[in-house]
Design a protein around this motif. Structure first.
Motif, PDB file in Angstrom:
ATOM      1  N   LYS A  80       0.867  -1.184   0.000  1.00 44.58           N
ATOM      2  CA  LYS A  80       0.000   0.000   0.000  1.00 44.58           C
ATOM      3  C   LYS A  80       0.905   1.236   0.000  1.00 44.58           C
ATOM      4  O   LYS A  80       2.008   1.193   0.549  1.00 44.58           O
ATOM      5  CB  LYS A  80      -0.894   0.012   1.249  1.00 44.58           C
ATOM      6  CG  LYS A  80      -1.784  -1.236   1.416  1.00 44.58           C
ATOM      7  CD  LYS A  80      -2.952  -1.256   0.458  1.00 44.58           C
ATOM      8  CE  LYS A  80      -3.742  -2.538   0.642  1.00 44.58           C
ATOM      9  NZ  LYS A  80      -4.920  -2.632  -0.210  1.00 44.58           N
TER      10      LYS A  80
ATOM     11  N   ASP B 109      -1.191  -5.279  -5.226  1.00 47.63           N
ATOM     12  CA  ASP B 109      -2.609  -5.043  -5.009  1.00 47.63           C
ATOM     13  C   ASP B 109      -3.323  -5.309  -6.331  1.00 47.63           C
ATOM     14  O   ASP B 109      -2.716  -5.244  -7.400  1.00 47.63           O
ATOM     15  CB  ASP B 109      -2.870  -3.618  -4.508  1.00 47.63           C
ATOM     16  CG  ASP B 109      -3.947  -3.632  -3.431  1.00 47.63           C
ATOM     17  OD1 ASP B 109      -3.955  -2.745  -2.574  1.00 47.63           O
ATOM     18  OD2 ASP B 109      -4.773  -4.571  -3.443  1.00 47.63           O
TER      19      ASP B 109
ATOM     20  N   HIS C 185      -7.612 -13.524  -7.338  1.00 48.11           N
ATOM     21  CA  HIS C 185      -8.149 -12.400  -6.559  1.00 48.11           C
ATOM     22  C   HIS C 185      -9.585 -12.172  -7.032  1.00 48.11           C
ATOM     23  O   HIS C 185      -9.839 -12.164  -8.237  1.00 48.11           O
ATOM     24  CB  HIS C 185      -7.305 -11.143  -6.763  1.00 48.11           C
ATOM     25  CG  HIS C 185      -7.642 -10.068  -5.762  1.00 48.11           C
ATOM     26  ND1 HIS C 185      -8.804  -9.338  -5.835  1.00 48.11           N
ATOM     27  CD2 HIS C 185      -6.999  -9.656  -4.648  1.00 48.11           C
ATOM     28  CE1 HIS C 185      -8.851  -8.493  -4.813  1.00 48.11           C
ATOM     29  NE2 HIS C 185      -7.778  -8.667  -4.072  1.00 48.11           N
TER      30      HIS C 185
ATOM     31  N   LYS D 222     -12.698  -5.943   7.130  1.00 43.62           N
ATOM     32  CA  LYS D 222     -13.488  -4.781   6.654  1.00 43.62           C
ATOM     33  C   LYS D 222     -14.534  -5.150   5.614  1.00 43.62           C
ATOM     34  O   LYS D 222     -15.381  -4.329   5.258  1.00 43.62           O
ATOM     35  CB  LYS D 222     -12.533  -3.732   6.075  1.00 43.62           C
ATOM     36  CG  LYS D 222     -11.932  -4.125   4.717  1.00 43.62           C
ATOM     37  CD  LYS D 222     -10.934  -3.109   4.216  1.00 43.62           C
ATOM     38  CE  LYS D 222     -10.411  -3.494   2.836  1.00 43.62           C
ATOM     39  NZ  LYS D 222      -9.314  -2.618   2.383  1.00 43.62           N
TER      40      LYS D 222
ATOM     41  N   THR E  45      -2.961 -11.941   4.102  1.00 47.16           N
ATOM     42  CA  THR E  45      -2.267 -10.752   3.571  1.00 47.16           C
ATOM     43  C   THR E  45      -2.902  -9.529   4.214  1.00 47.16           C
ATOM     44  O   THR E  45      -4.098  -9.294   4.087  1.00 47.16           O
ATOM     45  CB  THR E  45      -2.445 -10.643   2.038  1.00 47.16           C
ATOM     46  OG1 THR E  45      -3.823 -10.592   1.721  1.00 47.16           O
ATOM     47  CG2 THR E  45      -1.803 -11.814   1.329  1.00 47.16           C
ATOM     48  N   MET E  46      -2.110  -8.783   4.966  1.00 44.44           N
ATOM     49  CA  MET E  46      -2.603  -7.566   5.607  1.00 44.44           C
ATOM     50  C   MET E  46      -1.904  -6.365   4.967  1.00 44.44           C
ATOM     51  O   MET E  46      -0.671  -6.318   4.920  1.00 44.44           O
ATOM     52  CB  MET E  46      -2.279  -7.597   7.103  1.00 44.44           C
ATOM     53  CG  MET E  46      -2.919  -8.761   7.833  1.00 44.44           C
ATOM     54  SD  MET E  46      -2.403  -8.762   9.575  1.00 44.44           S
ATOM     55  CE  MET E  46      -2.764 -10.453  10.009  1.00 44.44           C
TER      56      MET E  46
ATOM     57  N   GLY F 102      -3.295  -2.474   4.971  1.00 44.36           N
ATOM     58  CA  GLY F 102      -3.380  -1.375   5.938  1.00 44.36           C
ATOM     59  C   GLY F 102      -2.917  -1.828   7.304  1.00 44.36           C
ATOM     60  O   GLY F 102      -2.261  -1.086   8.040  1.00 44.36           O
TER      61      GLY F 102
END
Ligand code: CAP
Ligand code: MG
Ligand code: MG
Length: 495
Positions: free
Chosen positions: A153, A181, A273, A315, A424-425, A427
């Motif tokens: 990110k 991403d 994805h 989220k 996978t983190m 943020g």
């Protein structure tokens, strides 16, 4: 009502020649469920809205069959003769049948495909994964914890060298796996080839610094298949074998893109994805299909891993019942779906070898070994694929992301019931007050705390990165308060 599609109570549909599907259906007006079920069966197999005069005795064998209607739950069970599907293992064609026009039918207020079941004779027609998480574990020498990863990110906007530096920091902090991403591709500010070369250089430095192998998943989605293949080949020429995966944005680039990469690069981990899946899968969507259905087709198509959601902890939408059912549905040889129990064997599930392997797998899962990976760490060779690779559709690994951070990891681990996944983190790592490297270390420490069954707070007493993470994410990781796993995950409806 199209009677030719109505076969209530028909037992032939269980003879291995039919793929089974169950839809939640609510019609408009006072159309009966049987009536609208035959319309769905017609539209998703051989028919239309009117009975045509061009039918032949053979064409009737291609008809889907409504074999059960559950009025209490508005469920319609339809059997599809799998011989109607495009030969050669084409997944796209199946979904064109069963998740195609039916979603546009005017008489349907709700039409949600909740589960599918593949007979062993049908499984034999499809690729399934060629590379599994076991192969990545062999490369990483990591058998006793999830593969701990990140997404770089900001999502987009770093130059190739800036991007690679963030990769280095994550790997240097103890992380295993970095992914592009989902929209990172070949942008002017980060030319694809320069990004790949920069990542290789950063990976070499990180491996020297840590003594551990690392993996990067590169997005190869593109405007056309030739470009996808060209990008994949470029990566293969720059990176070490085993150190890279190919990420395909499976919803926006499509099933043919997924299978093209699976077939052109059978020795590379295929990372599906699912950006865009929410348009079909969210519980509040009356029209679409479930996370389980998406995930089962990804395994059939040969994805080595697919995102399956954080079970309501992160989220994104999704709850324990949906996300954990999907995760187990693609990991296990025998999985309990929302409605069907699926055995991913290309030979009859009554075969003694298969029965023995299912029994062993269940024992391992029930022994608290947290799935196959932990048992391998104990030297028990359970890799079904090694012994029976030619007889099963190998496992697909759940890839877990979406608002997770070190503080949420233990809760997710308790919920998913295995360590055999990639997390996978993004943020949750790059927002760490001490930076990416500390963020990675905090993830590793959070796992270590969970594994040693020590609270995060106690473990943090002599692990400063975790201590900082707890302070920060308990304040800012809004999901820290959204831990509702009351949705008990079970399969009471399994047939
Ligand atoms: C997560 C992520 C993932 C989505 C995918 C993002 O970033 O990279 O693509 O979460 O969701 O772009 O949002 P964060 P799913 O870790 O910063 O949330 O895994 O549910 O398909
Ligand atoms: Mg096969
Ligand atoms: Mg993303």
């Amino acid at each position: 009502m199209q009677e030719q599609y109505l076969y209530l109570g028909n037992e032939e549909v269980f003879n291995g020649q039919y793929m089974l599907a169950v839809f939640k259906v609510v019609p408009y007006g006072d159309i009966t469920l049987e009536d609208v079920a035959t319309e769905i069966a017609a539209e998703s197999s051989s028919g239309s809205n009117l009975k045509v005069g061009t039918l032949t005795s053979y064409s009737k064998t291609c008809d889907a069959r409504v074999y059960k209607v559950d009025h209490d739950n508005n469920l319609v069970y339809i059997a599809y003769p799998w011989l109607i599907f495009d030969r050669g293992g084409n997944v796209q064609n199946i979904l064109t049948f069963i998740a195609g026009n039916v979603f546009g039918m005017a008489e349907l207020k709700e039409c949600k495909l909740l589960d599918v079941w593949f007979p062993s004779q049908m499984l034999d027609q499809y690729d399934g994964p060629s590379v599994t998480l076991d192969d990545m574990r062999d490369y990483l020498k990591n058998y006793d914890r999830p593969v701990l990863g990140t997404i770089i990110k900001p999502k987009i906007g770093l130059t190739s060298t800036e991007y690679a530096e963030v990769c280095y920091d994550f790997w240097a902090g103890g992380g295993d796996f970095v992914k592009n991403d989902e929209p990172q591709a070949d942008q002017t500010f980060s030319p694809f080839e320069k990004m790949v070369v920069s990542v290789r250089e950063a990976m070499d430095r990180a491996e020297d610094a840590t003594g551990h192998t690392k993996v990067h998943s590169f997005n190869v989605s593109a405007a056309d298949f030739d470009t996808m293949i060209r990008r994949a080949e470029y990566i293969s020429n720059v990176m070490k074998p085993g150190s890279y995966a190919f990420l395909v944005d499976g919803i926006t680039s499509g099933w043919t893109a997924v299978q093209t990469i699976r077939r052109h690069f059978p020795h590379v981990f295929l990372h599906y994805h699912r950006a865009g899946h929410g348009a079909f899968t969210r519980a509040e969507n009356p029209i679409g299909y479930s996370v389980l259905v998406l995930s089962k087709f990804a395994r059939l198509a040969g994805a080595s891993g697919i995102h399956t959601g954080t079970a309501g902890i992160g989220k994104m939408a999704g709850d324990a019942t949906d996300d954990i059912t999907a995760a187990h549905g693609i990991l296990k040889l025998k999985s309990h779906g929302h409605y069907f129990d699926q055995v991913w064997s290309e030979i009859p599930e009554t075969d003694s070898d298969v029965v023995a392997e299912i029994k062993k797998e269940e024992e391992l899962w029930n022994s608290g070994a947290h799935g196959i990976a932990m048992s391998r760490a104990k030297g028990i060779d359970t890799t079904l694929e090694r012994k029976m690779s030619w007889r099963v559709i190998s496992k697909t690994a759940p890839i877990i992301s979406g608002g997770l951070n070190p503080v949420l990891l233990p809760k997710f681990l308790d919920t998913i019931g295995t360590i055999d996944f990639i997390t996978t983190m993004g943020g949750g790592v790059h927002s760490h007050p001490q930076g990416t490297k500390a963020g990675a270390t905090a993830v590793v420490q959070a796992y270590e705390a969970w594994k040693s069954q020590v609270s995060l707070e106690d473990y943090a007493k002599d692990h400063p990165e975790l201590e900082e993470a707890i302070k920060f994410y308990n304040k800012h990781g809004i999901q820290a308060h959204r831990i509702d796993n009351s949705a008990v995950y079970h399969n009471e409806n399994a047939i």
